[in-house]
Scaffold this active site. Structure first.
Site, short mmCIF file in Angstrom:
data_model
loop_
_atom_site.label_atom_id
_atom_site.label_comp_id
_atom_site.label_asym_id
_atom_site.label_seq_id
_atom_site.Cartn_x
_atom_site.Cartn_y
_atom_site.Cartn_z
N ARG A 30 -29.70 15.45 29.36
CA ARG A 30 -28.94 14.94 28.21
C ARG A 30 -29.84 14.71 27.00
O ARG A 30 -29.49 15.08 25.88
CB ARG A 30 -28.21 13.64 28.59
CG ARG A 30 -27.08 13.84 29.60
CD ARG A 30 -26.53 12.52 30.06
NE ARG A 30 -27.59 11.70 30.66
CZ ARG A 30 -27.45 10.45 31.04
NH1 ARG A 30 -26.28 9.84 30.89
NH2 ARG A 30 -28.44 9.78 31.57
N ASN A 48 -23.11 12.99 31.79
CA ASN A 48 -23.21 13.37 33.19
C ASN A 48 -21.83 13.28 33.82
O ASN A 48 -21.16 12.25 33.71
CB ASN A 48 -24.17 12.43 33.93
CG ASN A 48 -25.63 12.79 33.68
OD1 ASN A 48 -25.95 13.91 33.29
ND2 ASN A 48 -26.50 11.83 33.91
#
Ligand code: MN
Length: 256
Positions: A30, A48
Site C-alpha cells: 500500500r 488490504n
C-alpha cells in the site's frame, strides 16, 4: 505531421478498480502504491482486502493510470504478484491518493444532560477532539438526517469522562476508532463542509457523513448514516442501546 487536434485526448480522465492477488499483504504494497500514485498524479485509494488481496481505485490521465497498473503487476520488492484484475469504473472525483482501512484516531459519543439533552459526537483530528452536539443522537437509518451543531474542541482526556456535570451528567454512550474516507483529504474535508468517515464503535459502525448546512459560529451540520452493510433502516439505536459502554449505566442512573 501529427497535430494536437483533440485537446480532450490529452486530458481524458480514466478510472479503474484493481484487485491484486498473490503474496501482496505485509510487504508494504500500500505504501509503495501511494508513492507511485502520487508521483504519477493519480488519485484514489488503496486498501488490504479481507481475502488477502490488495484493492485499489485509481483515476487520472490514461497514460498515468496505465503506468500505475504496470506498477501493480510488479509490486514492491518483496511482493509476489500472481495476477491483477482491472475493471473500468466511473470517475469519482478524488483529490488525493490515500490508504483506506487504517485508523485515523479515536471517536467517542457522550450522552449529555445539560440545559438541553444531547449527544456529543467527537472525532480525533490532529490530536484534538472535534465536536458536534447532536440533539437527537446518531442513527443507523440512512433515511434519517440528524442535526449536529459544531461545538468547541475537547481534549482527548475528556473522552472517558462520566458522571455528574454542572447539575446534569454525562455517560460514554459509544466509543472506538474511525477511518477518514471520502474524496478529499482531512482536515480539509471538514473545512469544506463535507466529511465522510467510517466508525468502528460498539453501537455505531460503518460509513457516516457530516454535511454542513449553515456555516459560521455554531455551524449546523447534518449527520447521516451511509447506505452500507452496517445500515439499519427503521432502527432507533439511541432507544435500543441506552447504556454506557464503560459502566453499563444509563444517564438516569447518574442523574439519580
Ligand atoms: Mn455536550
Amino acid at each position: 505531421m501529427a497535430t494536437m487536434s483533440d485537446p480532450s485526448a490529452t486530458t481524458a480522465t480514466a478510472a479503474i478498480r484493481a484487485v491484486v492477488r498473490g503474496e501482496v499483504q505485509g510487504v508494504s504494497f500500500r505504501d509503495a502504491a501511494v508513492r507511485r500514485a502520487r508521483e504519477l498524479d493519480v488519485t484514489g485509494w488503496v486498501r488490504n482486502g479481507e481475502d488477502g488481496t490488495v484493492q485499489l481505485h485509481a483515476e487520472g490521465p490514461q497514460p498515468a493510470v496505465d503506468e500505475l497498473v504496470a506498477f501493480l503487476h510488479e509490486g514492491p520488492p518483496h511482493a509476489r504478484v500472481a495476477g491483477v484484475q482491472i475493471d473500468q469504473v466511473t470517475v469519482e472525483g478524488h483529490e488525493q491518493f490515500a490508504i483506506r482501512g487504517t485508523s485515523a484516531g479515536v471517536f467517542v459519543v457522550q450522552e449529555h444532560a445539560a440545559t438541553a439533552h444531547h449527544f456529543d459526537l467527537r472525532l480525533e483530528v490532529d490530536g484534538i477532539m472535534r465536536s458536534w452536539a447532536v440533539p437527537k443522537g446518531p442513527s443507523l437509518d440512512p433515511a434519517v438526517k440528524r442535526l449536529a451543531v459544531e461545538v468547541g474542541d475537547h481534549a482527548k482526556a475528556h473522552n472517558t469522562f462520566e458522571g455528574p456535570l454542572d447539575g446534569g451528567g454525562v455517560i460514554v454512550w459509544d466509543h472506538g476508532t474511525y477511518e477518514q474516507g471520502g474524496r478529499v483529504a482531512w482536515p480539509q474535508a471538514l473545512t469544506r463542509g463535507h466529511a465522510v468517515f467510517v466508525l468502528h464503535g460498539e453501537k455505531l459502525r460503518g460509513g457516516f457523513a457530516l454535511q454542513r448546512t449553515r456555516p459560521g459560529a455554531k455551524a449546523q451540520w447534518l449527520l447521516i448514516k451511509r447506505r452500507d452493510e452496517d445500515a439499519r433502516p427503521g432502527s432507533d439505536i439511541v432507544g435500543e442501546r441506552p447504556r454506557s459502554v464503560l459502566s453499563d449505566r444509563t444517564l438516569d442512573d447518574i442523574l439519580g
